[in-house]
Design a protein around this motif. Structure first.
Motif, PDB file in Angstrom:
ATOM      1  N   LEU A   3       0.832  -1.203   0.000  1.00 19.70           N
ATOM      2  CA  LEU A   3       0.000   0.000   0.000  1.00 19.70           C
ATOM      3  C   LEU A   3       0.862   1.246   0.000  1.00 19.70           C
ATOM      4  CD1 LEU A   3      -2.555  -1.212   2.693  1.00 19.70           C
ATOM      5  CD2 LEU A   3      -2.983  -1.033   0.256  1.00 19.70           C
ATOM      6  N   THR A   4       0.628   2.123  -0.979  1.00 20.89           N
ATOM      7  CA  THR A   4       1.371   3.382  -1.043  1.00 20.89           C
ATOM      8  C   THR A   4       0.735   4.391  -0.081  1.00 20.89           C
ATOM      9  OG1 THR A   4      -0.054   4.290  -2.739  1.00 20.89           O
ATOM     10  CG2 THR A   4       1.829   2.986  -3.502  1.00 20.89           C
ATOM     11  N   LYS A   5       1.410   5.544   0.061  1.00 20.08           N
ATOM     12  CA  LYS A   5       0.876   6.615   0.917  1.00 20.08           C
ATOM     13  C   LYS A   5      -0.495   7.055   0.397  1.00 20.08           C
ATOM     14  CE  LYS A   5       4.059   9.613   3.417  1.00 20.08           C
ATOM     15  NZ  LYS A   5       5.367  10.234   3.126  1.00 20.08           N
ATOM     16  N   THR A   6      -0.565   7.171  -0.938  1.00 19.00           N
ATOM     17  CA  THR A   6      -1.821   7.593  -1.561  1.00 19.00           C
ATOM     18  C   THR A   6      -2.930   6.578  -1.290  1.00 19.00           C
ATOM     19  OG1 THR A   6      -0.447   8.494  -3.310  1.00 19.00           O
ATOM     20  CG2 THR A   6      -2.804   8.481  -3.715  1.00 19.00           C
ATOM     21  N   LEU A  10      -6.535   7.233   0.621  1.00 22.40           N
ATOM     22  CA  LEU A  10      -7.825   6.902   0.003  1.00 22.40           C
ATOM     23  C   LEU A  10      -8.605   5.917   0.869  1.00 22.40           C
ATOM     24  CD1 LEU A  10      -6.577   6.556  -3.678  1.00 22.40           C
ATOM     25  CD2 LEU A  10      -8.296   8.182  -2.910  1.00 22.40           C
ATOM     26  N   ILE A  11      -7.893   4.950   1.443  1.00 24.96           N
ATOM     27  CA  ILE A  11      -8.539   3.953   2.293  1.00 24.96           C
ATOM     28  C   ILE A  11      -9.155   4.631   3.516  1.00 24.96           C
ATOM     29  CG2 ILE A  11      -8.093   1.969   3.809  1.00 24.96           C
ATOM     30  CD1 ILE A  11      -5.867   1.210   1.632  1.00 24.96           C
ATOM     31  N   ALA A  12      -8.387   5.531   4.125  1.00 27.05           N
ATOM     32  CA  ALA A  12      -8.883   6.243   5.310  1.00 27.05           C
ATOM     33  C   ALA A  12     -10.082   7.122   4.964  1.00 27.05           C
ATOM     34  CB  ALA A  12      -7.766   7.092   5.910  1.00 27.05           C
ATOM     35  N   ASP A  69     -10.772  -1.615  12.490  1.00 29.13           N
ATOM     36  CA  ASP A  69      -9.553  -1.744  13.295  1.00 29.13           C
ATOM     37  C   ASP A  69      -8.329  -1.865  12.400  1.00 29.13           C
ATOM     38  OD1 ASP A  69     -11.112  -3.826  15.890  1.00 29.13           O
ATOM     39  OD2 ASP A  69     -11.026  -1.643  15.600  1.00 29.13           O
ATOM     40  N   ALA A  70      -8.484  -2.598  11.310  1.00 34.58           N
ATOM     41  CA  ALA A  70      -7.376  -2.764  10.367  1.00 34.58           C
ATOM     42  C   ALA A  70      -7.000  -1.421   9.738  1.00 34.58           C
ATOM     43  CB  ALA A  70      -7.735  -3.781   9.281  1.00 34.58           C
ATOM     44  N   VAL A  71      -8.015  -0.634   9.381  1.00 33.47           N
ATOM     45  CA  VAL A  71      -7.754   0.686   8.781  1.00 33.47           C
ATOM     46  C   VAL A  71      -6.977   1.557   9.774  1.00 33.47           C
ATOM     47  CG1 VAL A  71      -8.770   2.829   7.902  1.00 33.47           C
ATOM     48  CG2 VAL A  71      -9.793   0.647   7.306  1.00 33.47           C
ATOM     49  N   LYS A  72      -7.396   1.486  11.044  1.00 33.08           N
ATOM     50  CA  LYS A  72      -6.746   2.348  12.053  1.00 33.08           C
ATOM     51  C   LYS A  72      -5.293   1.933  12.299  1.00 33.08           C
ATOM     52  CE  LYS A  72     -11.070   3.283  14.343  1.00 33.08           C
ATOM     53  NZ  LYS A  72     -11.895   2.103  14.680  1.00 33.08           N
ATOM     54  N   ASP A  73      -4.976   0.682  12.008  1.00 33.04           N
ATOM     55  CA  ASP A  73      -3.630   0.178  12.252  1.00 33.04           C
ATOM     56  C   ASP A  73      -2.975  -0.255  10.957  1.00 33.04           C
ATOM     57  OD1 ASP A  73      -2.750  -1.716  15.244  1.00 33.04           O
ATOM     58  OD2 ASP A  73      -1.636  -0.242  14.038  1.00 33.04           O
ATOM     59  N   ILE A  74      -3.220   0.520   9.922  1.00 32.62           N
ATOM     60  CA  ILE A  74      -2.881   0.096   8.557  1.00 32.62           C
ATOM     61  C   ILE A  74      -1.381  -0.104   8.335  1.00 32.62           C
ATOM     62  CG2 ILE A  74      -2.623   2.343   7.404  1.00 32.62           C
ATOM     63  CD1 ILE A  74      -4.614   1.081   5.267  1.00 32.62           C
ATOM     64  N   ASP A  75      -0.563   0.510   9.196  1.00 35.93           N
ATOM     65  CA  ASP A  75       0.882   0.325   9.032  1.00 35.93           C
ATOM     66  C   ASP A  75       1.377  -0.934   9.724  1.00 35.93           C
ATOM     67  OD1 ASP A  75       1.327   3.878   9.202  1.00 35.93           O
ATOM     68  OD2 ASP A  75       1.453   2.556   7.458  1.00 35.93           O
ATOM     69  N   ASN A  76       0.447  -1.610  10.377  1.00 37.93           N
ATOM     70  CA  ASN A  76       0.823  -2.749  11.196  1.00 37.93           C
ATOM     71  C   ASN A  76      -0.181  -3.876  11.040  1.00 37.93           C
ATOM     72  OD1 ASN A  76       2.834  -3.296  12.948  1.00 37.93           O
ATOM     73  ND2 ASN A  76       2.159  -1.805  14.474  1.00 37.93           N
ATOM     74  N   ALA A 124      -9.433   0.991  -6.449  1.00 37.39           N
ATOM     75  CA  ALA A 124      -8.174   0.252  -6.549  1.00 37.39           C
ATOM     76  C   ALA A 124      -7.532   0.100  -5.171  1.00 37.39           C
ATOM     77  CB  ALA A 124      -7.219   0.952  -7.509  1.00 37.39           C
ATOM     78  N   ALA A 125      -7.508   1.180  -4.401  1.00 34.11           N
ATOM     79  CA  ALA A 125      -6.877   1.149  -3.074  1.00 34.11           C
ATOM     80  C   ALA A 125      -7.590   0.167  -2.152  1.00 34.11           C
ATOM     81  CB  ALA A 125      -6.876   2.547  -2.460  1.00 34.11           C
ATOM     82  N   TRP A 126      -8.928   0.195  -2.181  1.00 36.10           N
ATOM     83  CA  TRP A 126      -9.689  -0.720  -1.318  1.00 36.10           C
ATOM     84  C   TRP A 126      -9.575  -2.168  -1.760  1.00 36.10           C
ATOM     85  CZ3 TRP A 126     -12.613  -1.136   3.132  1.00 36.10           C
ATOM     86  CH2 TRP A 126     -12.540  -0.007   3.955  1.00 36.10           C
ATOM     87  N   ASP A 127      -9.484  -2.378  -3.061  1.00 37.03           N
ATOM     88  CA  ASP A 127      -9.313  -3.747  -3.574  1.00 37.03           C
ATOM     89  C   ASP A 127      -7.975  -4.300  -3.068  1.00 37.03           C
ATOM     90  OD1 ASP A 127      -8.506  -5.925  -5.638  1.00 37.03           O
ATOM     91  OD2 ASP A 127     -10.565  -5.500  -6.201  1.00 37.03           O
TER      92      ASP A 127
END
Lengths: 142, 147
Positions: A3-6, A10-12, A69-76, A124-127
């Protein structure tokens, strides 16, 4: 596929909209799953899966909550989903093919509720995100 | 072979009658190329597909999307004979275009998402289910003549 920064932005952004109707979205995604792919009902013989059922609502809420929860911890994501990964591997043992089906009905539900925000880039980002989540949830299967 | 009930055919026709084929076709093909960038392997000759903006603005993508969805219209008109309807196209996709049939499933699901986006509440779970059956039937029909 990372997942890129962009992607993360978009996911958030989409999550911010989804979270305003989280339970409704989760429930609808499950309903769509059970109606388009009836074989998925085999994992819920103990549930009343009729439209409006409390069990359906409860489970939809649970599923979308976990995604939040996954979105909130997306870097982990690996550590955030570790317990759920074990649950799916050792207890639930849902066949991996079904993660793609649910991911699809989640996207359909988001598209139907938030057409303006669900641009091609957000799609695309959500997929990608749901693919990652699915991969982590099936990681410990064997 | 896909079997659609009278009710399911009704759902499909009700949606199809309101679809803008050019617009939705372009949208669907564009999203396929953006969400699954590896599908661009079939379209190297289309020019710039490097960003979502360039894909959606690409005239060849728009034109081809319209062509594909127009052809899909034949599926809607011949829901009881998808294999026969798409026999020639199946041969074409195998022998000349060399397209992995997995791509038909990807595009089918993208089309469903585009329809959900356009029709919102009207695209109920039951309507979606009918469309999922149809796109799966088309994907199977297009793969049927592969050898």
């Amino acid at each position: 596929m990372s997942l890129t920064k962009t992607d993360k932005a978009l996911i958030a952004a989409i999550w911010a909209k989804v979270s305003t109707q989280a339970d409704c979205i989760g429930t609808e995604a499950l309903e769509r799953l059970f109606i388009s792919y009836p074989q998925t009902k085999t994992y819920f013989p103990h549930f009343d899966l009729h439209h409006g059922s409390a069990q359906l609502r409860g489970h939809g809420s649970k599923v979308i909550g976990a995604i939040g929860d996954a979105v909130k911890d997306i870097d982990n994501l690996e550590s955030a989903l570790s317990k759920l990964s074990e649950l799916h591997a050792y207890i639930l043992r849902v066949d991996p093919v079904n993660f793609k089906l649910l991911s699809h009905t989640i996207l359909v539900t988001i598209a139907a509720h938030f057409p303006a925000e669900f641009t091609a880039e957000a799609h695309a980002a959500w997929d990608k995100f749901l693919s990652k989540v699915s991969a982590i949830l099936t990681e410990k299967y064997r | 072979m896909v079997h659609l009930s009278g009710e399911e055919k009704g759902y499909i026709n009700a949606i199809w009658s309101k679809v803008s084929i050019d617009q939705t076709g372009a949208e669907a093909l564009g999203r396929l190329l953006i969400v699954y960038p590896w599908t661009s392997r079939f379209f190297d000759h289309f020019g710039d597909l490097s960003s979502a903006k360039s894909v959606m603005g690409n005239a060849k993508v728009q034109g081809h999307g319209a062509k594909v969805l127009t052809s899909f219209g034949d599926a809607v008109k011949n829901m009881d004979n998808l294999k026969g309807t798409f026999a020639k196209l199946s041969e074409l996709h195998c022998d000349k275009l060399h397209v992995d049939p997995e791509n038909f499933k990807l595009l089918g699901n993208i089309l469903v998402i585009c329809l959900a986006e356009h029709f919102g509440k009207e695209f109920t779970p039951e309507v979606q289910a009918a469309w999922q059956k149809l796109v799966a039937g088309v994907a199977t029909a297009l793969a049927h003549k592969y050898h």
